[in-house]
Design a protein around this motif. Structure first.
Motif, PDB file in Angstrom:
ATOM      1  N   LYS A 178      32.509  35.984  41.357  1.00 37.11           N
ATOM      2  CA  LYS A 178      33.897  35.642  41.651  1.00 37.11           C
ATOM      3  C   LYS A 178      34.218  36.165  43.046  1.00 37.11           C
ATOM      4  O   LYS A 178      33.547  37.053  43.564  1.00 37.11           O
ATOM      5  N   TRP A 179      35.250  35.587  43.636  1.00 40.25           N
ATOM      6  CA  TRP A 179      35.649  35.985  44.985  1.00 40.25           C
ATOM      7  C   TRP A 179      36.715  37.077  44.942  1.00 40.25           C
ATOM      8  O   TRP A 179      37.669  37.000  44.161  1.00 40.25           O
ATOM      9  N   TYR A 180      36.536  38.064  45.803  1.00 43.64           N
ATOM     10  CA  TYR A 180      37.508  39.151  45.937  1.00 43.64           C
ATOM     11  C   TYR A 180      37.800  39.367  47.412  1.00 43.64           C
ATOM     12  O   TYR A 180      36.971  39.059  48.278  1.00 43.64           O
ATOM     13  N   MET A 195      31.036  38.131  44.343  1.00 43.01           N
ATOM     14  CA  MET A 195      30.208  39.116  43.645  1.00 43.01           C
ATOM     15  C   MET A 195      30.489  39.142  42.142  1.00 43.01           C
ATOM     16  O   MET A 195      31.496  38.613  41.667  1.00 43.01           O
ATOM     17  N   ASP A 196      29.567  39.769  41.442  1.00 41.57           N
ATOM     18  CA  ASP A 196      29.720  40.070  40.016  1.00 41.57           C
ATOM     19  C   ASP A 196      30.129  41.539  39.957  1.00 41.57           C
ATOM     20  O   ASP A 196      29.291  42.437  39.868  1.00 41.57           O
ATOM     21  N   ASP A 255      43.484  50.386  40.773  1.00 41.61           N
ATOM     22  CA  ASP A 255      42.023  50.259  40.776  1.00 41.61           C
ATOM     23  C   ASP A 255      41.571  48.965  40.099  1.00 41.61           C
ATOM     24  O   ASP A 255      40.444  48.873  39.614  1.00 41.61           O
ATOM     25  N   ASN A 256      42.447  47.976  40.053  1.00 39.44           N
ATOM     26  CA  ASN A 256      42.125  46.705  39.385  1.00 39.44           C
ATOM     27  C   ASN A 256      42.094  45.565  40.397  1.00 39.44           C
ATOM     28  O   ASN A 256      43.126  44.922  40.647  1.00 39.44           O
ATOM     29  N   PRO A 257      40.933  45.307  41.015  1.00 37.72           N
ATOM     30  CA  PRO A 257      40.831  44.196  41.973  1.00 37.72           C
ATOM     31  C   PRO A 257      41.165  42.862  41.309  1.00 37.72           C
ATOM     32  O   PRO A 257      40.852  42.640  40.138  1.00 37.72           O
ATOM     33  N   VAL A 258      41.812  41.998  42.058  1.00 35.75           N
ATOM     34  CA  VAL A 258      42.194  40.676  41.569  1.00 35.75           C
ATOM     35  C   VAL A 258      41.253  39.631  42.160  1.00 35.75           C
ATOM     36  O   VAL A 258      41.090  39.556  43.380  1.00 35.75           O
ATOM     37  N   ALA A 259      40.619  38.838  41.284  1.00 35.18           N
ATOM     38  CA  ALA A 259      39.729  37.776  41.749  1.00 35.18           C
ATOM     39  C   ALA A 259      40.549  36.602  42.280  1.00 35.18           C
ATOM     40  O   ALA A 259      41.627  36.300  41.759  1.00 35.18           O
ATOM     41  N   LEU A 260      40.051  35.966  43.328  1.00 29.52           N
ATOM     42  CA  LEU A 260      40.720  34.799  43.899  1.00 29.52           C
ATOM     43  C   LEU A 260      40.292  33.548  43.141  1.00 29.52           C
ATOM     44  O   LEU A 260      39.156  33.449  42.687  1.00 29.52           O
TER      45      LEU A 260
END
Length: 211
Positions: free
Chosen positions: A37-39, A102-103, A126-131
């Motif tokens: 997924k994209w971040y 990345m995974d 600490d919770n990245p959001v996937a695009l």
């Protein structure tokens, strides 16, 4: 942060993966891994390329190449005029943003978070959001559109003398009367048959007259 370490803008853009292979920035190809997924990673503005290089080195050092795909820096071409000559450079149009495919897991999160000049991820806490694919495509699409017609980065002043270098008024000189930044055009007052006449012309079709 030390400003002298910032990268020059002349480098080309720039999509690569951790293995060092080039991936085309012109189109968003399907991911090589369905789990990718994209971040967006936040970096110090002006250090986007350094961050990408550091990420690639750290990913390889920790043996996480199978967890990461393309690393992209959104750029756009800008034409500048230096000493009467035109140069097209690649400029970062989203300063401080690095797109990474990345995974993402806990180990990879720590490796990225501790990379020099990385300040964090897009997201809360600490919770990245996937695009979404649409969001990534919209970023790349802007880059693609601007490649077709680079923006000309020239500063003109009202009253300064310029020489037309193309078209029916080539080699005529005159004074800048109006500047339209949006259309990238000038209104230049040139003398035709002894009369001052306004000519509207694109930025790219005039040269500044250096005294």
């Amino acid at each position: 942060m030390a400003a002298e370490e910032q990268n020059p803008e002349e480098h080309k853009p720039e999509a690569s993966n951790a293995g060092g292979e080039q991936a085309p920035a012109e189109q968003l190809a399907p991911p090589v891994n369905e789990s990718f997924k994209w971040y967006i990673i936040h970096a110090y503005s002006g250090f986007e390329r350094k961050v990408r290089e550091s990420l690639e080195s750290r990913i390889a050092a920790f043996g996480l190449q199978n967890k990461i795909g393309r690393i992209m820096i959104p750029t756009e071409p800008v034409t500048e005029v230096r000493n009467g000559k035109k140069y097209t450079i690649e400029r970062v149009f989203l300063p401080g943003y690095v797109l990474v495919e990345m995974d993402l897991d806990n180990d990879l999160w720590h490796v990225i978070k501790n990379t020099p000049r990385v300040t964090g991820f897009l997201g809360t806490g600490d919770n990245p959001v996937a695009l979404s694919e649409q969001e990534v495509s919209s970023i790349l699409f802007r880059s693609d559109v601007s490649k077709d017609k680079p923006t000309l980065k020239i500063k003109f002043d009202k009253g300064e003398q310029v020489r037309i270098n193309e078209g029916p008024f080539a080699n005529f000189t005159g004074a800048v009367d109006e500047i339209n930044e949006d259309k990238q055009t000038l209104k230049v007052m040139v003398s035709i048959f002894g009369r001052s006449t306004p000519v509207e012309i694109e930025f790219s079709k005039v040269d500044k007259i250096v005294e």
